[in-house]
Write an enzyme that holds these catalytic residues in place. Structure first.
Site, mmCIF file in Angstrom:
data_model
loop_
_atom_site.group_PDB
_atom_site.id
_atom_site.type_symbol
_atom_site.label_atom_id
_atom_site.label_comp_id
_atom_site.label_asym_id
_atom_site.label_seq_id
_atom_site.Cartn_x
_atom_site.Cartn_y
_atom_site.Cartn_z
ATOM 1 N N ASP A 17 0.852 -1.219 -0.135
ATOM 2 C CA ASP A 17 -0.173 -0.184 0.216
ATOM 3 C C ASP A 17 0.912 1.162 0.140
ATOM 4 O O ASP A 17 1.810 1.221 0.820
ATOM 5 C CB ASP A 17 -0.828 0.107 1.089
ATOM 6 N N ASN A 32 -6.231 12.857 -10.870
ATOM 7 C CA ASN A 32 -7.030 13.347 -12.095
ATOM 8 C C ASN A 32 -6.518 14.846 -12.297
ATOM 9 O O ASN A 32 -5.778 15.408 -11.644
ATOM 10 C CB ASN A 32 -8.416 13.428 -11.528
ATOM 11 N N GLY A 40 -9.624 5.233 -6.069
ATOM 12 C CA GLY A 40 -8.477 4.515 -6.221
ATOM 13 C C GLY A 40 -7.210 4.921 -5.258
ATOM 14 O O GLY A 40 -7.548 5.115 -4.158
ATOM 15 N N ASP A 42 -5.380 7.426 -5.368
ATOM 16 C CA ASP A 42 -5.781 8.842 -5.021
ATOM 17 C C ASP A 42 -6.716 9.020 -3.964
ATOM 18 O O ASP A 42 -6.216 9.994 -2.926
ATOM 19 C CB ASP A 42 -6.458 9.522 -6.479
ATOM 20 N N SER A 124 -2.161 4.522 -14.082
ATOM 21 C CA SER A 124 -3.407 4.450 -15.262
ATOM 22 C C SER A 124 -3.847 2.943 -15.098
ATOM 23 O O SER A 124 -4.717 2.966 -15.924
ATOM 24 C CB SER A 124 -2.684 4.792 -16.626
ATOM 25 N N THR A 125 -3.466 2.077 -14.095
ATOM 26 C CA THR A 125 -3.757 0.667 -14.433
ATOM 27 C C THR A 125 -5.047 0.228 -13.777
ATOM 28 O O THR A 125 -5.517 -0.838 -13.714
ATOM 29 C CB THR A 125 -2.730 -0.148 -13.969
HETATM 30 N N1 AR6 Z 1 -1.213 1.773 -2.906
HETATM 31 C C1 AR6 Z 1 -0.896 1.291 -4.174
HETATM 32 N N2 AR6 Z 1 -1.638 0.947 -5.048
HETATM 33 C C2 AR6 Z 1 -2.973 1.208 -5.230
HETATM 34 C C3 AR6 Z 1 -3.606 1.546 -3.791
HETATM 35 C C4 AR6 Z 1 -2.707 1.562 -2.713
HETATM 36 N N3 AR6 Z 1 -3.336 2.178 -1.545
HETATM 37 N N4 AR6 Z 1 -5.045 1.605 -4.131
HETATM 38 C C5 AR6 Z 1 -5.318 1.400 -5.566
HETATM 39 N N5 AR6 Z 1 -4.039 0.956 -6.033
HETATM 40 P P1 AR6 Z 1 -6.326 4.025 -9.978
HETATM 41 P P2 AR6 Z 1 -5.712 5.259 -12.591
HETATM 42 C C6 AR6 Z 1 -3.444 0.773 -7.267
HETATM 43 O O1 AR6 Z 1 -7.656 3.761 -10.499
HETATM 44 O O2 AR6 Z 1 -5.899 4.173 -13.405
HETATM 45 C C7 AR6 Z 1 -8.731 8.199 -9.525
HETATM 46 O O3 AR6 Z 1 -10.337 8.268 -9.186
HETATM 47 C C8 AR6 Z 1 -4.870 0.095 -8.330
HETATM 48 O O4 AR6 Z 1 -4.837 -1.386 -8.078
HETATM 49 O O5 AR6 Z 1 -6.175 4.520 -8.662
HETATM 50 O O6 AR6 Z 1 -4.444 6.273 -12.819
HETATM 51 C C9 AR6 Z 1 -8.183 9.485 -9.758
HETATM 52 O O7 AR6 Z 1 -8.799 10.572 -9.303
HETATM 53 C C10 AR6 Z 1 -4.186 0.127 -9.741
HETATM 54 O O8 AR6 Z 1 -3.395 -0.797 -9.976
HETATM 55 O O9 AR6 Z 1 -5.564 5.114 -11.087
HETATM 56 C C11 AR6 Z 1 -8.128 9.610 -11.353
HETATM 57 O O10 AR6 Z 1 -9.592 10.006 -11.665
HETATM 58 C C12 AR6 Z 1 -3.345 1.391 -9.520
HETATM 59 O O11 AR6 Z 1 -3.132 1.782 -8.382
HETATM 60 C C13 AR6 Z 1 -8.241 8.338 -11.882
HETATM 61 O O12 AR6 Z 1 -8.579 7.426 -10.600
HETATM 62 C C14 AR6 Z 1 -3.905 2.566 -10.393
HETATM 63 O O13 AR6 Z 1 -5.234 2.560 -10.189
HETATM 64 C C15 AR6 Z 1 -6.675 7.966 -12.033
HETATM 65 O O14 AR6 Z 1 -6.969 6.388 -12.611
#
Ligand code: AR6
Length: 177
Positions: A17, A32, A40, A42, A124-125
């Protein structure tokens, strides 16, 4: 493969984490464009940091894909958060270029500030739909290409949130080495 060393710079891959990396100076956020607290990773970062993070970050936006800005860490155990806007997989083309830019710009900011360690999530994943199998080699190559010229950064940690993502990054690292 979970580690790659070039000179005195180490790239580490861990499952974990990103809000729980107290030995790291700066953590990267998958933000974002408006730098509002989202979901996520963020959402997790903003919850751990407290409301001051959004107050500081939002006026620094909007970001374009690939861009990054730095704020303080607020209640996080880290001094800084570097907010990156990753590409939306189906929309921001070429997505591999924008994804690499996130990592490059975050590392550039660290170098400018004399920051010695950074942790990245897999930008982005999640919501942005970039398949982790495609994102892993792009992210790792961006970091590995920069490693020989880093003066300040000594530790770059990829924090993968699932066992699967950790495995995918590990396999991608093995192929790149
Ligand atoms: N620690 C590490 N990785 C994490 C954690 C954590 N605590 N929580 C989730 N992940 P995402 P994006 C992973 O959706 O695709 C937001 O709403 C998760 O499993 O967080 O860049 C923003 O405000 C995934 O592999 O980011 C934007 O609107 C990775 O983090 C949008 O999402 C990225 O998933 C950005 O989308």
């Amino acid at each position: 493969m979970n580690r790659y060393i070039f000179g005195d710079v180490t790239l580490e891959l861990i499952e974990g984490d990103i809000t729980k990396q107290p030995d790291i100076e700066a953590i990267a956020n998958a933000a974002n464009a408006q730098l509002y607290a989202g979901g996520g990773v963020d959402g997790a970062i903003h919850r751990a940091a407290g409301t001051g993070l959004e107050k500081e970050a939002h006026p620094l936006g909007p970001l374009k894909p690939g861009e990054a800005v730095i704020t303080g860490g607020h209640h996080l155990p880290n001094n800084y958060v570097i907010h990156c806007l990753g590409p939306v997989y189906d929309r921001d083309i070429p997505h591999d270029l924008y994804l690499a830019n996130c990592y490059e710009n975050a590392m550039r900011i660290c170098e400018e500030r004399g920051i010695q360690s950074i942790a990245f999530p897999a930008i982005s994943t999640g919501v942005f739909g970039y398949p982790v199998e495609e994102a892993a080699p792009v992210a790792l190559k961006a970091v590995m290409d920069a490693m020989p010229s880093l003066k300040s950064l000594r530790t770059i940690r990829m924090v993968l949130f699932s066992h699967y993502a950790h495995q995918v990054f590990g396999n991608a690292l093995e192929k790149l080495i």
